[in-house]
Design a protein around this motif. Structure first.
Motif, PDB file in Angstrom:
ATOM      1  N   THR A   1       0.837  -1.199   0.000  1.00  0.00           N
ATOM      2  CA  THR A   1       0.000   0.000   0.000  1.00  0.00           C
ATOM      3  C   THR A   1       0.869   1.245   0.000  1.00  0.00           C
ATOM      4  O   THR A   1       2.076   1.197   0.268  1.00  0.00           O
TER       5      THR A   1
ATOM      6  N   ASN B   1      -5.772   3.151   1.543  1.00  0.00           N
ATOM      7  CA  ASN B   1      -4.400   2.750   1.237  1.00  0.00           C
ATOM      8  C   ASN B   1      -3.364   3.758   1.723  1.00  0.00           C
ATOM      9  O   ASN B   1      -2.176   3.458   1.755  1.00  0.00           O
TER      10      ASN B   1
ATOM     11  N   ARG C   1     -11.093   4.087  -1.723  1.00  0.00           N
ATOM     12  CA  ARG C   1     -10.030   3.111  -1.526  1.00  0.00           C
ATOM     13  C   ARG C   1      -8.676   3.804  -1.368  1.00  0.00           C
ATOM     14  O   ARG C   1      -7.807   3.331  -0.631  1.00  0.00           O
TER      15      ARG C   1
ATOM     16  N   PRO D   1      -3.372   0.288   8.284  1.00  0.00           N
ATOM     17  CA  PRO D   1      -4.618  -0.479   8.170  1.00  0.00           C
ATOM     18  C   PRO D   1      -5.513  -0.425   9.398  1.00  0.00           C
ATOM     19  O   PRO D   1      -6.726  -0.596   9.285  1.00  0.00           O
TER      20      PRO D   1
END
Length: 385
Positions: free
Chosen positions: A186, A320, A316, A324
């Motif tokens: 990510t 990213n 999204r 997390p």
């Protein structure tokens, strides 16, 4: 190399006591100024030259100190290795020889107090972006210095030293005090805030430190040779598909000394997503992005920030761009309204400006989250004072 700058933006709130004046010749590694609050913490020149500019900001904080290379500058003197085996002697060397400023605390992202203790040290050895310097390449031929630097970091904490790297062969050996952890996949994988949130979440009373892998090499070099290492490896990349070129220059280098005349007018300190226009590289900048589209894109985004925030929409890209375990939309809402307690509960203490820089570009609201985070962190820091 013509000149370097030590910038106040890298040392927020620091009130310097200068040991030199404009016009003085200085050697590489010579003390330029100390922290007025604690004179044991010294800041040194990355190169030999002449002090050509000293400027101050509000309340006599540092704005910049410029050192320009000269032909009559003194060459490096022969030195010998520094023997330091306990944590106090190691601290004394790092503070007096200009390497203490390589550390940053979490929470709050400040240089650690001279006598502060840390429960863990995080070494960021990730490739921050696709065109940033590759740590595995930079370390080639410098593995022994990196290992020596790690061994000294182990003496500075009762906890672990976490070496956080991109996926691949481990950059150093592990033991009961050193843990090598890979991060990837990510946009946020290369950020220290992500590493801390995953491995050692910040809670009340916890302080951990971060440091870059090239600074670890410099610490190893200092103890191995007795000399300050002011050089770093930087990448220079354009907007096309051409690979980045790696250059060796000084900390705080003037961008026009590294880039060509054609590149300099459209160069950013940092990558194309989070970089900013600058004359000198900051203390932790390792990348320069050039290209006619780079400045234009950034200026459009900054104009949109000035027109007031738009709706904050979950995407999204937001997921990213943060660790997390941190919920981006609730955190960004809390930052937008200055709700420090909610932001704290959502994990902002593990973050500094670099961790949210990408959010200011990819979020639909267009809000300047770096500045908003700093306001919240300053408020929380004032509560702990």
């Amino acid at each position: 190399m013509t000149s370097v700058g030590l910038l106040g933006s890298d040392l927020p709130g620091l009130r310097p006591h200068f040991e030199v004046e404009e016009g003085d010749l200085v050697e590489k590694g010579q003390v330029l100024f100390t922290d007025r609050k604690d004179p044991r913490v010294a800041f040194v020149s990355p190169l030999a030259g002449r002090v050509t500019g000293i400027s101050f900001g509000a309340r006599k904080t540092l704005s910049s100190c410029i050192v320009t290379a000269t032909e009559d500058a003194s060459p490096d003197h022969a030195t010998s290795p520094i023997e330091a085996t306990d944590h106090q002697s190691i601290r004394d060397v790092l503070r007096s020889r200009g390497m203490w400023s390589a550390f940053r605390t979490r929470p709050f992202g400040r240089i650690p107090d001279a006598d502060a203790k840390t429960l863990a040290i995080f070494v960021n050895a990730c490739q921050a972006s696709m065109r940033a310097p590759d740590p595995s390449v930079v370390l080639q031929g410098r593995e022994d210095l990196f290992r020596l630097g790690i061994s000294h970091l182990k003496q500075m904490t009762e906890g672990k030293v976490f070496v956080c790297q991109s996926p691949g062969e481990a950059l150093c050996a592990q033991d009961d005090r050193v843990e090598v952890v890979s991060f990837g996949g990510t946009l946020a994988a290369g950020l220290s805030g992500t590493h801390i949130d995953c491995l050692y979440p910040i809670r009340a009373g916890i302080e951990v430190w971060t440091i870059g892998y090239q600074d670890v090499i410099a610490i190893g070099h200092l103890f191995a040779t007795g000399q300050y290492l002011g050089e770093r490896f930087f990448s220079v990349s354009g907007g096309g598909s051409a690979p980045a070129r790696i250059v060796r220059s000084c900390l705080g280098a003037k961008i026009s000394d590294i880039c060509s005349e054609q590149e300099s007018p459209c160069a950013l300190a940092g990558d194309t997503l989070t970089g900013h226009p600058a004359t000198y590289l900051g203390r932790f900048d390792l990348q320069i992005s050039v290209g006619s589209n780079v400045i234009a894109t950034t200026s459009v985004e900054r104009r949109s920030h000035g027109s007031g925030p738009s709706a904050l929409i979950a995407t999204r890209a937001l997921d990213n761009a943060l660790a997390p375990d941190i919920l981006p939309v609730p955190l960004l809402r809390a930052l937008s309204i200055g709700d420090s307690e909610t932001a704290k509960r959502l994990g902002c203490l593990a973050l500094v400006e670099e961790d949210v820089a990408a959010l200011s570009r990819v979020c639909t609201s267009g809000a300047p989250y770096e500045a908003l985070l700093r306001l919240v962190l300053n408020e929380l820091m004032a509560e702990t004072a």
